[in-house]
Write an enzyme that holds these catalytic residues in place. Sequence first.
Site, PDB file in Angstrom:
ATOM      1  N   GLU A  74       0.825  -1.213   0.000  1.00 12.64           N
ATOM      2  CA  GLU A  74       0.000   0.000   0.000  1.00 12.64           C
ATOM      3  C   GLU A  74       0.859   1.262   0.000  1.00 12.64           C
ATOM      4  OE1 GLU A  74      -3.024   0.304  -0.651  1.00 12.64           O
ATOM      5  OE2 GLU A  74      -3.532  -1.805  -0.604  1.00 12.64           O
ATOM      6  N   CYS A  79     -18.498   0.191 -19.566  1.00 11.10           N
ATOM      7  CA  CYS A  79     -19.739   0.091 -18.797  1.00 11.10           C
ATOM      8  C   CYS A  79     -20.496  -1.208 -19.095  1.00 11.10           C
ATOM      9  CB  CYS A  79     -20.601   1.310 -19.069  1.00 11.10           C
ATOM     10  SG  CYS A  79     -19.718   2.853 -18.705  1.00 11.10           S
ATOM     11  N   CYS A  86     -25.793   3.087 -12.146  1.00 10.21           N
ATOM     12  CA  CYS A  86     -24.881   4.203 -12.398  1.00 10.21           C
ATOM     13  C   CYS A  86     -25.611   5.363 -13.076  1.00 10.21           C
ATOM     14  CB  CYS A  86     -23.719   3.729 -13.267  1.00 10.21           C
ATOM     15  SG  CYS A  86     -22.536   5.036 -13.605  1.00 10.21           S
TER      16      CYS A  86
HETATM   17  S1  SF4 Z   1     -19.431   2.805 -12.571  1.00  7.94           S
HETATM   18 FE1  SF4 Z   1     -20.672   3.703 -14.183  1.00  7.94          FE
HETATM   19  S2  SF4 Z   1     -19.229   4.785 -15.469  1.00  7.94           S
HETATM   20 FE2  SF4 Z   1     -18.068   3.361 -14.236  1.00  7.94          FE
HETATM   21  S3  SF4 Z   1     -17.858   1.561 -15.529  1.00  7.94           S
HETATM   22 FE3  SF4 Z   1     -19.623   1.265 -14.183  1.00  7.94          FE
HETATM   23  S4  SF4 Z   1     -21.357   1.964 -15.400  1.00  7.94           S
HETATM   24 FE4  SF4 Z   1     -19.525   2.772 -16.349  1.00  7.94          FE
END
Ligand code: SF4
Length: 342
Positions: free
Chosen positions: A40, A200, A209
């Site tokens: 870390e 995504c 999201c």
């Molecule tokens: S958190 Fe949202 S922006 Fe990030 S990869 Fe997942 S769906 Fe895509």
Amino acid sequence: MQAQLLDWYDREGRTLPWRIRPEERAQGQIADPYAVWLSEIMLQQTTVPHATPYWRKFLAEFPTVIDLANADRDRILAMWAGLGYYARARNLHKCAQVIRDEHEGVFPSSEAQLLKLPGIGPYTAATMAAICFDEATNIVDGNVERVVSRIFKIEALLPKARAEYRRMAGTLAPAERAGDYGQALMDLGATICSPRTPECGRCPWSNFCAAYKNGVQLDYPKKVKKTKLPVRYGAAFVLTCDNKVMLERRPDDGLLGGMMGFPGTSWGDKPCVPLDHAPEKRNWEKCDANVRHVFTHFELRLDVYRAQIVETVSEGVWAEIDDLANYALPTVMKKVFAVSQN
Ligand code: SF4
């Protein structure tokens, strides 16, 4: 959300040399706090591929925290050379000594106690407590901030609003499997929710999201606009004698503190008259190339001067050139030496 992320981690989370994967834990393996701590500290501001050889080297030479505590600091700094942010190496040694002298060689097992150790900040304490001791902490690094900013479409600007990002990340953190969850979230940010090309379609949280739903992933996280780094100027002097070169130790309290370097001017806003600061009155030759090096808060431009003498002088430390790799030379000083040899 927790269950989906943990399922994904069980299937697709990264295998890292210091990490105990869920299937390994099921077979009775447990995380070694010393190995996790080393990783870390090294990974702050450094990538996994860059830090991994250093981590292996440290564990091979100092297999326990007591070995590290008993080591010569110069040896630690020399082994750290190239990882940057050298205060981390000095604190690494101090922390190991505190563990040896005040904790009987055993890392304390709570976030609050870990936070009291030299060089261990909120992120490292939360990470170690979760990974090594399964304490339900809230692990937040840059990767986690990015994921959280997109999940919630947080408008507040980083780094000023860091507390807000931490608070939102905390609303997701589970009470169980805290270590796996933290590592899963960091993996998600490091491998799928990348700054410029988030995948995504492969993300276990795409259903939750807000940024993805609105097609605005790349607009997050919102950050204060960066200003151009100021430039500082200086000069460095490479004095050689046969196959030796003169080094000096930099003061502990400044930048690159405790590391070795070549004599030089201070670094200022304007180029100074360099030869007033040369270690010896010699026929200094200015090298054609100069050195450019970017630190966190400024860019440094160093002119490099070189000279040869026939007998070493009493000033400085005379290092065999073939043995330079064993000295704690930071990257900027390695660049100076390379320019002096062209
Ligand atoms: S958190 Fe949202 S922006 Fe990030 S990869 Fe997942 S769906 Fe895509």
